[in-house]
Enzyme design. Structure first.
Site, PDB file in Angstrom:
ATOM      1  N   SER A 197       2.851  25.286 -32.216  1.00  0.00           N
ATOM      2  CA  SER A 197       1.741  26.202 -31.942  1.00  0.00           C
ATOM      3  C   SER A 197       1.216  26.007 -30.514  1.00  0.00           C
ATOM      4  O   SER A 197       1.965  26.206 -29.561  1.00  0.00           O
ATOM      5  CB  SER A 197       0.648  25.989 -32.996  1.00  0.00           C
ATOM      6  OG  SER A 197      -0.230  27.105 -33.051  1.00  0.00           O
ATOM      7  N   HIS A 229       3.005  28.947 -41.104  1.00  0.00           N
ATOM      8  CA  HIS A 229       2.840  28.477 -39.728  1.00  0.00           C
ATOM      9  C   HIS A 229       3.024  26.962 -39.601  1.00  0.00           C
ATOM     10  O   HIS A 229       3.577  26.488 -38.621  1.00  0.00           O
ATOM     11  CB  HIS A 229       1.458  28.880 -39.223  1.00  0.00           C
ATOM     12  CG  HIS A 229       1.203  28.530 -37.793  1.00  0.00           C
ATOM     13  ND1 HIS A 229       2.050  28.933 -36.770  1.00  0.00           N
ATOM     14  CD2 HIS A 229       0.213  27.802 -37.201  1.00  0.00           C
ATOM     15  CE1 HIS A 229       1.574  28.485 -35.611  1.00  0.00           C
ATOM     16  NE2 HIS A 229       0.474  27.789 -35.843  1.00  0.00           N
TER      17      HIS A 229
END
Length: 255
Positions: A87, A236
């Site tokens: 991320s 994610h």
């Protein structure tokens, strides 16, 4: 800046893998994965600036965080290394590849593209500003306060790892103000000085949505030697949700 880090040594390997966490994360998030990966090579997990136990600073940018990583590598005597980022950390390692190609072996970017994203964390910033953690007598109190804005218990547990005991109640480990100022740039499109020639792997979750088919073609315009690995049934937080599939894809690329 000298970053807080943890080393998982492998006495039979001279290779190093540096792992950088995402927004509101810390090196502890990668403990289990790093321990397993250290069966194959030396692993260094890192708290990025303004996160975890690393120093706080008013200044925050991907350029500065890439330099922080370069300084740490020099401190540890690693002339070249594999670098992995999830991320926000993924954008940091992409910038590292842009600024320090001579220090890079292989690049691994986890569930992020170098594109502009919509702001998806504003609720958390508001919660961290509005919740008086110093009034919480226990982590359960803090969890109940955060539950008003985040119903997902797993996400709350991830966020609450950032609390530490204070003289009165709890306080946040990270530098909220600096991170919030950096946030618009964090989610913005990235610029590169040239095409990235290092062998690169983008790992992403099937259910995440952070990397689309259109993103792949744009990534291929920047990264010359790029591969993609989709982890089935993962969101994610790919490495936490499907650790075995993630580790298998990573080791196939590295080893």
């Amino acid at each position: 800046m000298k970053l807080f880090h943890k080393i998982y040594r492998n006495e039979n390997s001279t290779e190093h893998l540096f792992i950088l966490h995402g927004l509101f994360g810390m090196l502890d998030n990668w403990y289990n994965m790093a321990r397993k990966l250290s069966e194959h090579l030396n692993v260094v997990t890192v708290d990025q600036r303004n996160h975890g136990h690393s120093p706080h600073s008013d200044e925050m940018s991907f350029e500065l965080m890439a330099e922080d990583l370069a300084v740490l590598m020099e401190e540890l005597g690693a002339e070249k290394a594999h670098v992995l980022g999830h991320s926000m950390g993924g954008k940091t390692v992409m910038k590292f590849a842009d600024l320090h190609p001579d220090k890079l072996n292989k690049l691994i970017v986890v569930d992020i593209a170098p594109k502009k994203y919509k702001p998806g964390h504003l609720t958390y910033f508001e919660a961290f500003h509005s919740i008086d953690f110093s009034a919480c007598e226990s982590r359960r109190d803090a969890d109940e306060a955060l539950a008003r804005v985040e119903p997902n218990k797993s996400v709350r547990m991830f966020l609450l790892k950032n609390l530490e005991k204070a003289e009165q109640g709890y306080r946040l480990k990270f530098n909220l103000e600096s991170i919030e100022r950096f946030y618009p740039k964090m989610i913005d499109k990235m610029d590169f000085s040239w095409h990235i020639s290092a062998e690169t792997l983008f790992i992403y979750g099937e259910r995440s949505g952070y990397i689309t088919e259109l993103d792949k073609s744009q990534i291929e315009d920047i990264f010359i030697l790029v591969e993609f690995a989709e982890i089935e049934e993962a969101g994610h937080w790919v490495h936490a949700e499907k650790p075995e599939g993630f580790r298998e894809a990573l080791l196939e690329f590295l080893v």
